[in-house]
Design an enzyme around this catalytic site. Structure first.
Site, PDB file in Angstrom:
ATOM      1  N   ARG A   4       3.991  -3.011  -4.401  1.00  0.00           N
ATOM      2  CA  ARG A   4       2.751  -2.690  -3.692  1.00  0.00           C
ATOM      3  C   ARG A   4       3.035  -2.205  -2.273  1.00  0.00           C
ATOM      4  O   ARG A   4       2.849  -1.042  -1.938  1.00  0.00           O
ATOM      5  CB  ARG A   4       1.827  -3.920  -3.684  1.00  0.00           C
ATOM      6  CG  ARG A   4       0.378  -3.606  -3.289  1.00  0.00           C
ATOM      7  CD  ARG A   4       0.127  -3.435  -1.803  1.00  0.00           C
ATOM      8  NE  ARG A   4       0.514  -4.613  -1.019  1.00  0.00           N
ATOM      9  CZ  ARG A   4       0.463  -4.639   0.302  1.00  0.00           C
ATOM     10  NH1 ARG A   4       0.079  -3.566   0.989  1.00  0.00           N
ATOM     11  NH2 ARG A   4       0.843  -5.710   0.964  1.00  0.00           N
ATOM     12  N   ASP A   5       3.513  -3.071  -1.425  1.00  0.00           N
ATOM     13  CA  ASP A   5       3.734  -2.737  -0.020  1.00  0.00           C
ATOM     14  C   ASP A   5       4.774  -1.633   0.126  1.00  0.00           C
ATOM     15  O   ASP A   5       4.699  -0.825   1.057  1.00  0.00           O
ATOM     16  CB  ASP A   5       4.184  -3.988   0.731  1.00  0.00           C
ATOM     17  CG  ASP A   5       4.117  -3.829   2.247  1.00  0.00           C
ATOM     18  OD1 ASP A   5       3.355  -2.974   2.715  1.00  0.00           O
ATOM     19  OD2 ASP A   5       4.825  -4.565   2.946  1.00  0.00           O
ATOM     20  N   HIS A  53       9.580  -6.598   8.658  1.00  0.00           N
ATOM     21  CA  HIS A  53      10.100  -5.248   8.444  1.00  0.00           C
ATOM     22  C   HIS A  53      11.418  -5.111   9.217  1.00  0.00           C
ATOM     23  O   HIS A  53      11.689  -5.861  10.157  1.00  0.00           O
ATOM     24  CB  HIS A  53       9.070  -4.214   8.887  1.00  0.00           C
ATOM     25  CG  HIS A  53       7.905  -4.114   7.945  1.00  0.00           C
ATOM     26  ND1 HIS A  53       7.633  -2.984   7.217  1.00  0.00           N
ATOM     27  CD2 HIS A  53       6.956  -5.025   7.593  1.00  0.00           C
ATOM     28  CE1 HIS A  53       6.560  -3.190   6.467  1.00  0.00           C
ATOM     29  NE2 HIS A  53       6.134  -4.421   6.681  1.00  0.00           N
ATOM     30  N   CYS A  59       4.724   1.610   7.029  1.00  0.00           N
ATOM     31  CA  CYS A  59       3.294   1.458   7.255  1.00  0.00           C
ATOM     32  C   CYS A  59       2.763   2.761   7.822  1.00  0.00           C
ATOM     33  O   CYS A  59       3.265   3.236   8.847  1.00  0.00           O
ATOM     34  CB  CYS A  59       2.998   0.315   8.226  1.00  0.00           C
ATOM     35  SG  CYS A  59       1.232   0.127   8.564  1.00  0.00           S
ATOM     36  N   ASN A  72      10.088  -3.422   4.447  1.00  0.00           N
ATOM     37  CA  ASN A  72      10.321  -4.842   4.599  1.00  0.00           C
ATOM     38  C   ASN A  72      11.799  -5.146   4.340  1.00  0.00           C
ATOM     39  O   ASN A  72      12.531  -4.312   3.791  1.00  0.00           O
ATOM     40  CB  ASN A  72       9.440  -5.599   3.596  1.00  0.00           C
ATOM     41  CG  ASN A  72       9.147  -7.019   4.030  1.00  0.00           C
ATOM     42  OD1 ASN A  72       9.759  -7.536   4.953  1.00  0.00           O
ATOM     43  ND2 ASN A  72       8.210  -7.645   3.352  1.00  0.00           N
ATOM     44  N   HIS A  78       7.075 -12.204   6.981  1.00  0.00           N
ATOM     45  CA  HIS A  78       7.016 -10.837   6.439  1.00  0.00           C
ATOM     46  C   HIS A  78       7.621  -9.924   7.509  1.00  0.00           C
ATOM     47  O   HIS A  78       6.923  -9.461   8.410  1.00  0.00           O
ATOM     48  CB  HIS A  78       5.548 -10.476   6.159  1.00  0.00           C
ATOM     49  CG  HIS A  78       5.346  -9.136   5.531  1.00  0.00           C
ATOM     50  ND1 HIS A  78       4.945  -8.978   4.221  1.00  0.00           N
ATOM     51  CD2 HIS A  78       5.456  -7.882   6.031  1.00  0.00           C
ATOM     52  CE1 HIS A  78       4.809  -7.686   3.950  1.00  0.00           C
ATOM     53  NE2 HIS A  78       5.123  -7.000   5.032  1.00  0.00           N
TER      54      HIS A  78
END
Length: 285
Positions: free
Chosen positions: A13-14, A207, A238, A247, A205
């Site tokens: 997803r991310d 990055h 992002c 990430n 989380h």
């Protein structure tokens, strides 16, 4: 350390939602199946958002229907509103997630509303999710720096994280969205949050824009956190944080945790296979 750490895989997803061109559903399904086979306990498999805003996730229902579900894995979905929640329920998501920002500038750029408005929206989502028997996870973006507002104070992070907990989120993932936080900043933030937010309700989380993600994980481990988001192959970024990389790579994090003597239950060899496939998907039509 002798503890167990949970790796929360967010690459499907991310990671993939930040690719310039949508990845075919068949490739997403194959990636998730590889990750399931590697023993990752939680995989964020889809995002039920408007295809106008995130075309990379337009096939979320197809992906959720196509994956081979391992009995030991929870498959989660991002659900920013009630429509997304309904779609996630129909797709048999095991749990859902909502996301808020600790900075007003990022909130307006990312979801086109204020922090307060986003939290009001998520109250409805969280109530409906729990009524449907689904657990809800919360994300807080920009925990140290915002691309629009600059430095973010710990009190701003505390307010949003506490609000999400009060909405019923079982866990809050703290996101270094820009990937530029120094370990000392993460340590300071976690010390500031410690009195109000128990470490067992928090996740990291991080990055890896500045190459500090693994060190920030270690700082968070020292503060008591035992859940970390990771993205296979280092996928991600992002769109509202220019220059931010993906990430922390799941395979790098799993290896480092093993070096520290921490158990994850992840099959390192099979995760490496998934990582190789994930890297092959970059910029694929």
């Amino acid at each position: 350390m002798g503890d167990r750490v949970t790796l929360f895989e967010v690459g499907p997803r991310d990671g993939l939602q930040n690719e310039a061109r949508p990845v075919p559903a068949a490739d997403k399904i194959r990636l998730i199946d590889l990750l399931s086979g590697a023993g990752l306990p939680k995989i964020e498999a889809a995002s039920f958002v408007s295809s106008r805003w995130v075309p990379q996730m337009a096939d979320a229902a197809v992906v959720m229907a196509g994956i081979r579900r391992a009995p030991s894995v929870l498959y989660t979905a991002l659900t920013p509103n009630l429509r997304g929640l309904d779609d996630a329920i129909a797709s048999r998501a095991d749990e859902v997630a909502v996301f808020a920002s600790a900075s007003e500038g990022f909130s307006r750029a990312n979801i086109n509303c204020t922090i307060a408005d986003s939290l009001a929206r998520y109250r409805e989502v969280a109530d409906a999710a729990r009524a449907a028997g689904l657990a809800v996870r919360g994300y807080v973006s920009c925990i140290t720096q915002c691309p629009f507002d600059g430095a973010v104070e710990p009190d701003a992070v505390r307010r949003v994280a506490d609000a999400l907990l009060r909405l019923g989120c079982y866990e809050i993932s703290l996101g270094d969205t820009l990937g530029r936080a120094a370990p000392c900043e993460i340590a300071c933030l976690l010390r500031s949050l410690a009195d109000d937010l128990p470490a067992e309700r928090l996740a990291g989380h991080f990055h890896d824009t500045s190459g500090r993600a693994l060190r920030n994980v270690e700082v968070a481990l020292d503060a008591g956190l035992r859940t970390f988001d990771a993205s296979v192959g280092g996928l991600g970024g992002c769109p509202y944080a220019p220059g931010a990389s993906g990430n922390v790579a799941s395979e790098a994090l799993a290896a480092r945790l093993a070096e520290l003597g921490l158990e994850t239950g992840v099959d390192i060899a099979r995760l490496a296979e998934a990582a190789a496939f994930a890297r092959s998907l970059r910029n694929r039509a």
